[in-house]
Write an enzyme that holds these catalytic residues in place. Structure first.
Site, PDB file in Angstrom:
ATOM      1  N   ARG A  10      16.261  -6.648  -9.346  1.00 48.25           N
ATOM      2  CA  ARG A  10      16.333  -6.149  -7.971  1.00 48.25           C
ATOM      3  C   ARG A  10      15.063  -5.394  -7.602  1.00 48.25           C
ATOM      4  O   ARG A  10      14.609  -5.450  -6.453  1.00 48.25           O
ATOM      5  CB  ARG A  10      17.573  -5.269  -7.772  1.00 48.25           C
ATOM      6  CG  ARG A  10      17.822  -4.886  -6.325  1.00 48.25           C
ATOM      7  CD  ARG A  10      19.147  -4.172  -6.148  1.00 48.25           C
ATOM      8  NE  ARG A  10      20.280  -5.066  -6.118  1.00 48.25           N
ATOM      9  CZ  ARG A  10      20.822  -5.559  -5.018  1.00 48.25           C
ATOM     10  NH1 ARG A  10      20.294  -5.297  -3.837  1.00 48.25           N
ATOM     11  NH2 ARG A  10      21.882  -6.336  -5.071  1.00 48.25           N
ATOM     12  N   GLU A  22      23.830   1.823  -0.311  1.00 41.88           N
ATOM     13  CA  GLU A  22      22.534   1.933  -0.976  1.00 41.88           C
ATOM     14  C   GLU A  22      21.313   1.908  -0.054  1.00 41.88           C
ATOM     15  O   GLU A  22      20.346   2.650  -0.299  1.00 41.88           O
ATOM     16  CB  GLU A  22      22.390   0.811  -2.015  1.00 41.88           C
ATOM     17  CG  GLU A  22      23.352   0.943  -3.170  1.00 41.88           C
ATOM     18  CD  GLU A  22      23.262  -0.241  -4.105  1.00 41.88           C
ATOM     19  OE1 GLU A  22      23.042  -0.022  -5.303  1.00 41.88           O
ATOM     20  OE2 GLU A  22      23.423  -1.378  -3.635  1.00 41.88           O
TER      21      GLU A  22
END
Length: 789
Positions: free
Chosen positions: A337, A740
């Site tokens: 990620r 997030e």
């Protein structure tokens, strides 16, 4: 802090509603309070340690390794058992099944066996009827252990130099970065350290294991991933998954720290409970929690970048090295990620980014809000900041020159087209509403007449991909029961950690059935009800579980509509659910009367729902595909004041504009944005982790040595607003994830501090400011700027 008005919220919900959606005041889109808010205020919201202890409950404490690396030659079990008040001792030899709780790679023992890998690793467990007795004995672990020390690798740089990694290195490439850099008019290079971050959840790690008949085991566990806990406990006990029930009503925070790392505590408690046939509670103290568990990965970035006269990035060669710790845990997907978020909001034509998960003799680092995304985005923001200094331009203008386009220059390095780009209008709105240009001029004027105190200003955008980057995890299930009095019970696979997931799910069930949210109750997450669930992580909690619950509610609604259609001789589309009533033609019926009538007619009043996120595909070998269903966007302007003699600083004002699509609950969403901003600010400014360079002990293992932000760190002017938007993808209520993405917003705080330090040299020098930007780091950067003049 700005809160949207009820009139605005109702208008937004109605104007953007999908066809045939409920648009009454009871529908989704309202700023309803958290479903447990009253219970929290009254002290009636039960966490695991609040549950009444069953007769015979024993308390467990863990004996930890006193060295960072060594051969475990022996444990004096007899001496431990001889300690006053100790009922039993558990070692690796007592685990009936598999001594492993690794999330992906099977390299993470429940209790150390043969080798200890970090200072703080659990080696044994002691049990007592009195928790303090167990703690006191466990605290003297070194007295009962025979360990032969081995050389320890304590930094990611040392591990990288030795080629020691927990998983194979990974690489994301597009074009020919080496040639692009070589041929660029300008080049910039840097090595940068970026610190990690402790989750610091308010409720520490805890599990309460209760033996049941047969081989059953019921574990109350503070976890974001009940199904994974079910699997690791079953493996540790050597039983089937159906023998283990994991239950979690709520957590006092998680932030990723309870996704995989609740496993060791659940397993130890369950093994002890099985061996002794008695309930066992394992609740960690804060110091032990810090010493045992992992946190956000520290990163070391090294890059060489080529750019043109306008500041456009032409090629980037980047190396990212993370501190993985002693085992793999979730380091591989975190690094993946990070690589996929290196681009952040920018079109990068030629990219070569390599990721290395360094094996160190420290705690295994794990998930943390953002899951590598913030670390990846931090690198490109630093690069653009350097380019702006080199060219003598406003960093905002350099950022704007590199933004993704909408019809061209809109494909990420991993091959996903950015289809819903709202960066340009969002940033334009924020620049205007925050008066960025005027404040930039004012800061410049202030700094010219202030030799010690310097103001800094920065605007940073974000683009954050939403979905698990492992495709099969993007699924969820739910159960919805409608009782004959018209009340509704919902169970889903997500976990509530304070973020308001249950509130949003209840709103969507009420929205689907056209009833008041007060009719809906959400029960504890329970692996015996909804099975094979994914972790509540990757900001997917509402997306997945909201869709699954709405699917179940829709099935019930369809059955009720069909029943009323047949009963009244009208087409099914003449039946409407709204305003806590069911409208059949011109007839308005109470919802509970409709439900009772359906029950009498033997209509099924419960249903299961399921959802799997569409369009996802990912090739982890080539690092190409569509790992994300959609992107969330945002931007923030931060203004700071820095004392260049002491390194102290203050956030004067923060202006935030964030995209959550069509909000299910704006009050919760704004709260999430505010919380993420302050949490991210702490990561980048005050939350410094420090391991002793010889022993490898984590020295910042308590609130006395580790500084998280407090209420006094909030700026007096904190303007948070949701960007008016509607998800182009068919997400739940056309909303977007909010957990997030906003953690990237406080990158603006760090770069505002860097801007203030740069003012010491009239912006002629790029300050080598490391993160976190503690007062010591700020003073080091100030000294470097002065030395370079």
């Amino acid at each position: 802090m700005n809160q949207p008005t009820e009139a605005f919220l109702t208008g937004q919900s109605a104007s953007n509603a999908a066809p045939n959606a409920v648009t009454s005041p009871t529908a989704a889109g309202r700023p309803l309070p958290h479903e447990s808010a009253r219970l929290h205020v009254a002290g009636e919201a039960h966490y695991i340690d609040d549950l009444p202890e069953l007769a015979g409950t024993l308390h467990c404490a863990l004996g930890l390794s006193p060295v960072a690396h060594g051969r475990l030659l022996g444990i004096d079990v007899a001496a431990l058992k001889a300690e006053s008040g100790i009922a039993a001792v558990i070692t690796a030899a007592d685990i009936p099944g598999t001594n492993d709780c690794g999330a992906i790679v099977h390299d993470d023992p429940i209790l150390a066996q043969g080798t200890v890998h970090y200072l703080g690793q659990p080696v044994f467990a002691v049990l007592s009827a009195d928790r303090e007795t167990a703690r006191r004995v466990a605290a003297r672990a070194a007295s009962f252990l025979q360990i032969e020390p081995l050389p320890a690798v304590l930094t990611p740089e040392a591990a990288h130099a030795a080629g020691s990694y927990v998983v194979p290195p990974m690489r994301l490439q597009r074009g020919n970065a080496a040639d692009a850099v070589a041929q660029a008019p300008h080049r910039t290079s840097r090595t940068l350290k970026l610190g990690g971050q402790e989750q610091f959840y308010l409720e520490g790690q805890i599990s309460y294991a209760i033996p049941r008949e047969g081989r059953g085991m019921h574990v109350h566990c503070s976890t974001q991933h009940p199904s994974e806990m079910q699997h690791v406990v079953a493996h540790a006990l050597g039983v089937h998954a159906h023998d283990v029930l994991i239950e979690c009503r709520r957590m006092g925070g998680g932030f990723g720290g309870k996704e995989s790392q609740s496993a060791v505590f659940a397993c130890v408690a369950a093994v002890a409970a099985r061996r002794l046939g008695r309930p066992v509670k394992l609740r960690l103290d804060r110091d032990d929690d810090f010493l045992i568990t992992g946190r956000r990965h520290c990163f070391v970035h090294e890059w060489t970048v080529g750019h043109d006269d306008e500041g456009r990035v032409l090629g980037a060669q980047v190396e990212m090295v993370s501190r993985a710790g002693f085992s793999a845990d979730l380091s591989a997907p975190v690094m993946a990620r990070a690589l996929c978020h290196f681009d952040n909001a920018y079109w990068l034509p030629h990219v070569d980014v390599q990721g290395f998960c360094a094996r160190t003799n420290t705690q295994s680092n794990t998930a943390f809000r953002g899951f590598g995304g913030p670390q990846g985005a931090f690198a490109i923001e630093y690069i653009l900041d350097d380019i702006a200094r080199a060219l003598g331009r406003d960093a905002l203008d350099v950022r704007l020159a590199n933004l993704y386009g909408t019809t061209q220059h809109n494909t990420t390095p991993y091959g996903q087209v950015v289809e819903d780009n709202v960066l340009h209008p969002l940033i334009d709105q924020l620049v205007s509403e925050s008066a960025y240009r005027a404040r930039r001029e004012a800061a410049t004027a202030f700094n010219q007449n202030s030799p010690v105190l310097k103001k800094g200003l920065a605007l940073t955008p974000l683009k954050f991909g939403i979905s698990f980057n492992v495709v099969h995890l993007n699924q969820a299930g739910a159960l919805v029961h409608v009782y004959t009095d018209g009340s509704i019970l919902v169970n889903h696979g997500g976990t509530e950690m304070g973020q308001g997931l249950n509130t949003k799910v209840a709103q969507m069930v009420a929205h689907t059935l056209g009833v008041k949210p007060e009719r809906v109750r959400v029960t504890a997450t329970d692996t015996s009800k909804v099975v094979n669930t994914s972790a509540t992580a990757a900001s997917t909690g509402s997306d997945l579980n909201g869709k699954a619950a709405a699917d179940a509610a829709q099935q019930i609604r369809t059955r009720l509509a069909q029943h009323l259609s047949e009963r009244h001789g009208l087409p099914a589309d003449a039946v409407r659910f709204a305003d806590d009533q069911v409208h059949v033609g011109e007839l308005a019926l109470a919802f509970e009367d409709v439900v009772m009538g359906a029950y009498m007619a033997r209509v099924q009043l419960w249903s299961d729902g399921f959802y799997a996120t569409p369009k996802l595909h990912w090739n982890r070998e080539t690092m190409t595909g569509r790992p994300f269903y959609y992107f969330a966007y945002g931007a923030a302007v931060s203004e700071v004041l820095v004392d260049t003699l002491t390194g102290e600083w203050k956030l004067l004002q923060a202006d935030v504009l964030h995209d959550v699509g069509q909000s299910i609950n704006p009050a919760l969403d704004i709260g999430q944005v505010e919380g993420a901003f302050i949490q991210g600010m702490g990561w980048l400014t005050s939350e410094e982790l420090y391991w002793h360079p010889q022993s490898g002990k984590l020295m910042t293992h308590a609130p006395s040595t580790y500084k998280i932000p407090t209420a006094s760190d909030l700026p007096e002017a904190f303007n948070v607003k949701l960007f008016a938007n509607r998800n182009v993808e068919d997400s739940i209520h056309r909303s977007k994830a909010v957990g997030e993405p906003p953690l990237l917003l406080p990158l603006s705080v760090f770069f505002a501090i860097r801007d203030a330090v740069s003012a010491v040299g009239s912006h002629r020098v790029s300050p080598p400011l490391r993160a976190p930007a503690t007062p010591e780091a700020i003073l080091d950067a100030v000294d470097a700027v002065k030395a370079a003049l």
